[in-house]
Enzyme design. Structure first.
Site, PDB file in Angstrom:
ATOM      1  N   LYS A  48      -2.238   4.753   4.120  1.00 32.26           N
ATOM      2  CA  LYS A  48      -2.563   4.717   2.693  1.00 32.26           C
ATOM      3  C   LYS A  48      -2.770   3.288   2.191  1.00 32.26           C
ATOM      4  CE  LYS A  48      -0.455   5.585  -1.833  1.00 32.26           C
ATOM      5  NZ  LYS A  48      -0.577   4.182  -2.212  1.00 32.26           N
TER       6      LYS A  48
ATOM      7  N   THR B 234       2.206   1.074  -3.219  1.00 32.96           N
ATOM      8  CA  THR B 234       2.818   1.028  -1.892  1.00 32.96           C
ATOM      9  C   THR B 234       1.824   1.574  -0.870  1.00 32.96           C
ATOM     10  OG1 THR B 234       5.022   1.346  -2.819  1.00 32.96           O
ATOM     11  CG2 THR B 234       4.754   1.780  -0.474  1.00 32.96           C
TER      12      THR B 234
ATOM     13  N   LEU C 128       4.457   8.108  -1.928  1.00 35.41           N
ATOM     14  CA  LEU C 128       4.425   6.654  -1.922  1.00 35.41           C
ATOM     15  C   LEU C 128       3.892   6.198  -3.271  1.00 35.41           C
ATOM     16  CD1 LEU C 128       3.007   5.706   1.618  1.00 35.41           C
ATOM     17  CD2 LEU C 128       5.351   5.517   0.820  1.00 35.41           C
ATOM     18  N   ASP C 129       4.491   5.157  -3.827  1.00 32.99           N
ATOM     19  CA  ASP C 129       4.017   4.654  -5.108  1.00 32.99           C
ATOM     20  C   ASP C 129       2.549   4.259  -5.026  1.00 32.99           C
ATOM     21  OD1 ASP C 129       6.537   4.996  -6.071  1.00 32.99           O
ATOM     22  OD2 ASP C 129       7.144   2.902  -5.821  1.00 32.99           O
ATOM     23  N   ARG C 130       1.936   4.168  -6.188  1.00 32.81           N
ATOM     24  CA  ARG C 130       0.529   3.781  -6.242  1.00 32.81           C
ATOM     25  C   ARG C 130       0.293   2.424  -5.573  1.00 32.81           C
ATOM     26  NH1 ARG C 130      -3.041   3.164 -11.820  1.00 32.81           N
ATOM     27  NH2 ARG C 130      -5.028   2.641 -10.815  1.00 32.81           N
TER      28      ARG C 130
END
Length: 361
Positions: A185, A224, A220-222
């Site tokens: 990602k 991260t 997962l955070d934006r």
């Protein structure tokens, strides 16, 4: 002679030139390799779409044949009225006549006991690829699921094959083709299936991977990046998401300043955050020359836990990358790229930490 007598007259290349040449060769190789796999993925995608279109065409042909047969059967009564045929062609020898689709009670009972016949509503939704069983309980409790036109309230309601389950305006069907995808990602992508604000989601990066409805395991955070698993296997999602299995995660954090030895020791001993204590499994300086780059291993699944650990001590996390999740790494998977899990990786995931006792949901 061990070496050529003329070697001393040749001009040797500088080490920097040799290193640059090797770098360029590696770069060219990576480009060719990525182009090969991108082409292969495109061919697989086109083959799936062609197969899907072929099945649709076959279904259309079958429907036409059925319509023609029904039209033909409608002509028979008129023929009998005109005296063309007054007696039936076949005479039953006794008992009730069976239709081609009739099933005995024994067969129906066996079908009801099949794995896809009767199951709890939350498990059914997980098998349909909607979400995990735990998330399904929340959706059912919120009144977002209907069974045969009525709002469902019990996650344990036994679903039969004759029941019609509607979620988000669509009828649900049990997923048989399980898909497992590992994505590297990038930043600025959110790990949700859709976003009302129109932001980019991780599903846009794997839209050519499968026609099945998959969803990310965990979040997962934006901002991260790193390893993210996506699948339509509800049971595996339930396992990897449950805290009792203690799934290992390793992150590389880039801080705004070097991590001091005092704060390093505090993290190792454990910190008390606003939602309770947190323990890390391992902590290390990822770069001996730059102590602002930290490697941290943790099995806690709490929201934004890594960022909160460092923010609690007064550090600002400039970058966060998940380099390992459940023993899977992003090796040979470039940023924004994806790959399918191998059969061996899937087996290892399903039997990972099998000795752990799952808590009741």
């Amino acid at each position: 002679m061990s070496q050529s007598p003329f070697q001393k007259f040749t001009v040797k290349k500088k080490n920097s030139v040799v290193k640059e040449q090797i770098r360029q060769e590696k770069k060219t190789y990576r480009k060719e390799r990525n182009a090969f796999f991108d082409k292969k993925k495109e061919e697989e995608y086109q083959a799936r779409m062609a197969k899907k279109n072929g099945m649709a065409t076959k279904a259309a042909d079958n429907s036409k044949a059925t319509l023609a047969l029904s039209n033909k059967q409608e002509v028979k009564p008129a023929a009998e009225a005109n005296g063309t045929r007054t007696t039936p062609k076949f005479k039953p020898t006794g008992g009730a006549a069976k239709t081609p689709h009739a099933k005995s009670e024994k067969a129906a009972a066996a079908n009801d006991n099949a794995p896809t016949g009767v199951m709890p509503l939350n498990k059914f939704m997980a098998h349909c690829g909607v979400c995990s069983r735990r998330d399904a309980v929340a959706l059912i409790s919120a009144g977002k699921v209907k069974i045969n036109g009525e709002v469902a309230t019990e996650p344990g309601y036994k679903i039969k094959q004759t029941d019609e389950v509607i979620y988000n305006g669509k009828k649900l069907f049990v997923t048989k083709n399980l898909v497992y995808i590992l994505l590297n990602k990038p930043k600025d992508y959110i790990t949700t299936t859709d976003d009302p604000q129109g932001r980019k989601t991780v599903l846009q990066l794997i839209q050519k991977a499968t026609t099945e409805r998959v969803y990310p395991i965990g979040r997962l955070d934006r901002n991260t990046s790193g390893v993210l698993l996506l699948t339509n296997d509800g049971d595996l999602t339930q396992k990897l998401s449950h805290p009792s299995y203690e799934i290992k995660k390793i992150y590389e954090a880039k801080l705004d300043k070097p991590l001091t030895k005092t704060d390093f020791d505090k993290i190792i001993k454990g910190l008390k955050l606003e939602d309770g204590e947190v323990q890390v499994d391992s902590l290390a300086y990822a770069d001996s020359k730059d102590k602002s780059i930290i490697g941290i291993e943790i099995h806690s699944g709490r929201n934004r836990i890594v960022r909160r650990i460092f923010e609690h001590l007064g550090y600002d996390v400039k970058g966060l990358d998940r380099v390992m999740y459940a023993n899977l790494t992003k090796k040979n998977v470039e940023r924004s790229k994806w790959r399918y899990l191998s059969d061996k990786e899937i087996r290892l995931l399903k039997y990972m930490n099998a000795s752990k006792t799952k808590q009741p949901i």
